[in-house]
Design a protein around this motif. Structure first.
Motif, PDB file in Angstrom:
ATOM      1  N   GLN A  33      24.977 -10.594  -9.848  1.00 10.86           N
ATOM      2  CA  GLN A  33      24.947 -10.744  -8.406  1.00 10.86           C
ATOM      3  C   GLN A  33      24.376  -9.472  -7.789  1.00 10.86           C
ATOM      4  O   GLN A  33      24.846  -8.380  -8.078  1.00 10.86           O
ATOM      5  CB  GLN A  33      26.355 -11.001  -7.868  1.00 10.86           C
ATOM      6  CG  GLN A  33      26.982 -12.300  -8.364  1.00 10.86           C
ATOM      7  CD  GLN A  33      26.229 -13.519  -7.837  1.00 10.86           C
ATOM      8  OE1 GLN A  33      25.867 -13.552  -6.665  1.00 10.86           O
ATOM      9  NE2 GLN A  33      26.010 -14.490  -8.703  1.00 10.86           N
ATOM     10  N   ILE A  34      23.368  -9.589  -6.952  1.00 11.91           N
ATOM     11  CA  ILE A  34      22.751  -8.431  -6.315  1.00 11.91           C
ATOM     12  C   ILE A  34      23.516  -8.125  -5.027  1.00 11.91           C
ATOM     13  O   ILE A  34      23.502  -8.910  -4.075  1.00 11.91           O
ATOM     14  CB  ILE A  34      21.264  -8.688  -6.009  1.00 11.91           C
ATOM     15  CG1 ILE A  34      20.504  -8.955  -7.314  1.00 11.91           C
ATOM     16  CG2 ILE A  34      20.650  -7.508  -5.261  1.00 11.91           C
ATOM     17  CD1 ILE A  34      19.055  -9.340  -7.115  1.00 11.91           C
ATOM     18  N   THR A  35      24.216  -6.984  -5.030  1.00 16.22           N
ATOM     19  CA  THR A  35      25.005  -6.583  -3.865  1.00 16.22           C
ATOM     20  C   THR A  35      24.229  -5.561  -3.063  1.00 16.22           C
ATOM     21  O   THR A  35      23.824  -4.528  -3.608  1.00 16.22           O
ATOM     22  CB  THR A  35      26.340  -5.965  -4.302  1.00 16.22           C
ATOM     23  OG1 THR A  35      27.043  -6.912  -5.124  1.00 16.22           O
ATOM     24  CG2 THR A  35      27.186  -5.596  -3.091  1.00 16.22           C
ATOM     25  N   PRO A  36      23.974  -5.827  -1.815  1.00 21.53           N
ATOM     26  CA  PRO A  36      23.232  -4.852  -1.002  1.00 21.53           C
ATOM     27  C   PRO A  36      24.027  -3.559  -0.848  1.00 21.53           C
ATOM     28  O   PRO A  36      25.260  -3.597  -0.803  1.00 21.53           O
ATOM     29  CB  PRO A  36      23.057  -5.562   0.348  1.00 21.53           C
ATOM     30  CG  PRO A  36      24.157  -6.568   0.394  1.00 21.53           C
ATOM     31  CD  PRO A  36      24.382  -6.999  -1.027  1.00 21.53           C
ATOM     32  N   PRO A  37      23.356  -2.416  -0.817  1.00 18.50           N
ATOM     33  CA  PRO A  37      24.079  -1.151  -0.637  1.00 18.50           C
ATOM     34  C   PRO A  37      24.761  -1.109   0.720  1.00 18.50           C
ATOM     35  O   PRO A  37      24.266  -1.701   1.682  1.00 18.50           O
ATOM     36  CB  PRO A  37      22.964  -0.099  -0.727  1.00 18.50           C
ATOM     37  CG  PRO A  37      21.710  -0.839  -0.358  1.00 18.50           C
ATOM     38  CD  PRO A  37      21.898  -2.229  -0.864  1.00 18.50           C
ATOM     39  N   PRO A  38      25.918  -0.447   0.786  1.00 21.66           N
ATOM     40  CA  PRO A  38      26.621  -0.384   2.076  1.00 21.66           C
ATOM     41  C   PRO A  38      25.805   0.394   3.107  1.00 21.66           C
ATOM     42  O   PRO A  38      25.095   1.340   2.773  1.00 21.66           O
ATOM     43  CB  PRO A  38      27.920   0.358   1.731  1.00 21.66           C
ATOM     44  CG  PRO A  38      27.601   1.136   0.493  1.00 21.66           C
ATOM     45  CD  PRO A  38      26.619   0.299  -0.269  1.00 21.66           C
ATOM     46  N   ALA A  39      25.903  -0.013   4.337  1.00 17.73           N
ATOM     47  CA  ALA A  39      25.195   0.685   5.410  1.00 17.73           C
ATOM     48  C   ALA A  39      25.792   2.073   5.582  1.00 17.73           C
ATOM     49  O   ALA A  39      27.005   2.255   5.439  1.00 17.73           O
ATOM     50  CB  ALA A  39      25.316  -0.102   6.710  1.00 17.73           C
ATOM     51  N   PRO A  40      24.959   3.077   5.841  1.00 15.18           N
ATOM     52  CA  PRO A  40      25.487   4.429   6.036  1.00 15.18           C
ATOM     53  C   PRO A  40      26.428   4.497   7.223  1.00 15.18           C
ATOM     54  O   PRO A  40      26.217   3.839   8.241  1.00 15.18           O
ATOM     55  CB  PRO A  40      24.226   5.269   6.274  1.00 15.18           C
ATOM     56  CG  PRO A  40      23.183   4.293   6.717  1.00 15.18           C
ATOM     57  CD  PRO A  40      23.504   3.016   6.011  1.00 15.18           C
ATOM     58  N   VAL A  41      27.483   5.275   7.061  1.00 12.53           N
ATOM     59  CA  VAL A  41      28.463   5.455   8.126  1.00 12.53           C
ATOM     60  C   VAL A  41      28.063   6.682   8.932  1.00 12.53           C
ATOM     61  O   VAL A  41      27.964   7.788   8.395  1.00 12.53           O
ATOM     62  CB  VAL A  41      29.879   5.635   7.559  1.00 12.53           C
ATOM     63  CG1 VAL A  41      30.883   5.908   8.675  1.00 12.53           C
ATOM     64  CG2 VAL A  41      30.294   4.405   6.762  1.00 12.53           C
ATOM     65  N   GLU A  42      27.814   6.505  10.203  1.00  7.84           N
ATOM     66  CA  GLU A  42      27.435   7.621  11.058  1.00  7.84           C
ATOM     67  C   GLU A  42      28.663   8.145  11.794  1.00  7.84           C
ATOM     68  O   GLU A  42      29.435   7.376  12.367  1.00  7.84           O
ATOM     69  CB  GLU A  42      26.374   7.194  12.070  1.00  7.84           C
ATOM     70  CG  GLU A  42      25.017   6.920  11.447  1.00  7.84           C
ATOM     71  CD  GLU A  42      23.931   6.737  12.491  1.00  7.84           C
ATOM     72  OE1 GLU A  42      24.261   6.519  13.678  1.00  7.84           O
ATOM     73  OE2 GLU A  42      22.743   6.850  12.126  1.00  7.84           O
ATOM     74  N   VAL A  43      28.851   9.448  11.747  1.00  9.87           N
ATOM     75  CA  VAL A  43      29.934  10.110  12.458  1.00  9.87           C
ATOM     76  C   VAL A  43      29.290  10.985  13.534  1.00  9.87           C
ATOM     77  O   VAL A  43      28.457  11.835  13.229  1.00  9.87           O
ATOM     78  CB  VAL A  43      30.791  10.967  11.511  1.00  9.87           C
ATOM     79  CG1 VAL A  43      31.934  11.631  12.272  1.00  9.87           C
ATOM     80  CG2 VAL A  43      31.336  10.108  10.374  1.00  9.87           C
ATOM     81  N   THR A  44      29.669  10.764  14.784  1.00 10.88           N
ATOM     82  CA  THR A  44      29.043  11.465  15.908  1.00 10.88           C
ATOM     83  C   THR A  44      30.084  12.248  16.687  1.00 10.88           C
ATOM     84  O   THR A  44      31.183  11.752  16.961  1.00 10.88           O
ATOM     85  CB  THR A  44      28.335  10.463  16.843  1.00 10.88           C
ATOM     86  OG1 THR A  44      27.335   9.760  16.109  1.00 10.88           O
ATOM     87  CG2 THR A  44      27.668  11.186  18.012  1.00 10.88           C
ATOM     88  N   TYR A  45      29.717  13.471  17.026  1.00  8.80           N
ATOM     89  CA  TYR A  45      30.586  14.337  17.821  1.00  8.80           C
ATOM     90  C   TYR A  45      29.861  14.737  19.105  1.00  8.80           C
ATOM     91  O   TYR A  45      28.663  15.009  19.105  1.00  8.80           O
ATOM     92  CB  TYR A  45      30.960  15.599  17.044  1.00  8.80           C
ATOM     93  CG  TYR A  45      31.677  15.328  15.753  1.00  8.80           C
ATOM     94  CD1 TYR A  45      33.055  15.111  15.719  1.00  8.80           C
ATOM     95  CD2 TYR A  45      30.972  15.280  14.542  1.00  8.80           C
ATOM     96  CE1 TYR A  45      33.714  14.860  14.530  1.00  8.80           C
ATOM     97  CE2 TYR A  45      31.630  15.031  13.343  1.00  8.80           C
ATOM     98  CZ  TYR A  45      32.994  14.818  13.344  1.00  8.80           C
ATOM     99  OH  TYR A  45      33.643  14.559  12.158  1.00  8.80           O
TER     100      TYR A  45
END
Length: 238
Positions: A33-45
């Motif tokens: 099963q081809i699992t797409p990579p998780p979307a990057p988590v952006e942390v903003t300050y």
């Protein structure tokens, strides 16, 4: 006999077909099963800096997110990058350090009583440290800021604030003499590679002015400052 052989052939073909169908079905089950990579988590300050001094503009403010290292250490020699900023207001060396993972900078000096707000984003890092650095430009090598402050406990919509004191880079003697300070009170030179002071970072003792019976000082009583010299507020918005 011929009828028997025909029946046996049919049975063999049916068995082969059945085996092939099972094998085909088995192969389908084993397809990865081809699992797409998780979307990057952006942390903003969102970071707001306020100049609390009476007559000490701040050089363009440098902000950096990193997970290791420091911009300075009390009692240790300033790096060339810190010296360049603390003597001349140029923050490009600090923001170019290899430890910096995300950065922001002011475009103009920040005047006394003024404030400036920045937004800085980093991907897939929730344990970042925040460093801030800016020069008090009507001095020889005074600076203020925040050094490797841990933001890992700050959740979305959380706000944290603090005040910052003035530091002495220890790289240029505090003569306050004409031609030695880059700010509007003097318009003198900035960074000088030669080290003419104690060569370690310490709390700044304050400036000596012509009002303090130092005729060679181009500063006056307005340029004096008490601690703290800056207020810093940080909100995690994402």
């Amino acid at each position: 006999m011929e009828l028997f052989n025909t029946k046996m052939l049919r049975l063999t073909l049916l068995a082969a077909m059945s085996t092939g169908l099972i094998a085909c079905h088995h192969d389908d089950d084993d397809d990865p099963q081809i699992t797409p990579p998780p979307a990057p988590v952006e942390v903003t300050y969102q970071v707001t800096i306020t100049n609390l001094t009476n007559a000490q503009p701040f050089s363009p403010i440098a902000l950096a997110l990193h997970t290791e290292g420091n911009f300075w250490m009390i009692g240790e020699a300033a790096s060339v990058e810190l010296e360049t900023m603390a003597e001349g207001g140029d923050n490009s060396g600090l923001l170019g350090l290899s430890i910096v993972m995300a950065s922001a900078t002011g475009e103009m000096p920040l005047g006394p009583g003024g404030n400036e707000t920045f937004e800085i984003t980093i991907e897939d890092v929730t344990d970042a440290k925040l460093s801030i650095a800016t020069m008090l430009v009507n001095t020889n090598d005074a600076f203020t800021g925040l050094n490797a402050w841990d933001l890992s406990e700050l959740g979305v919509d959380d706000t944290w604030s603090t005040t910052a004191h003035a530091y002495d880079a220890g790289t240029e003697v505090n003569s306050e003499a004409a031609g030695t300070m880059p700010g509007p009170a003097d318009g003198g030179v900035g960074f000088d590679a030669s080290r003419m002071d104690v060569d370690f970072v310490a709390a700044h003792p304050g400036v000596v002015t012509s009002s303090d019976n130092l005729p060679s000082s181009v500063l006056n009583s307005q340029h004096k400052f008490d601690n703290p010299v800056a207020r810093i507020s940080v909100t995690r918005t994402q």
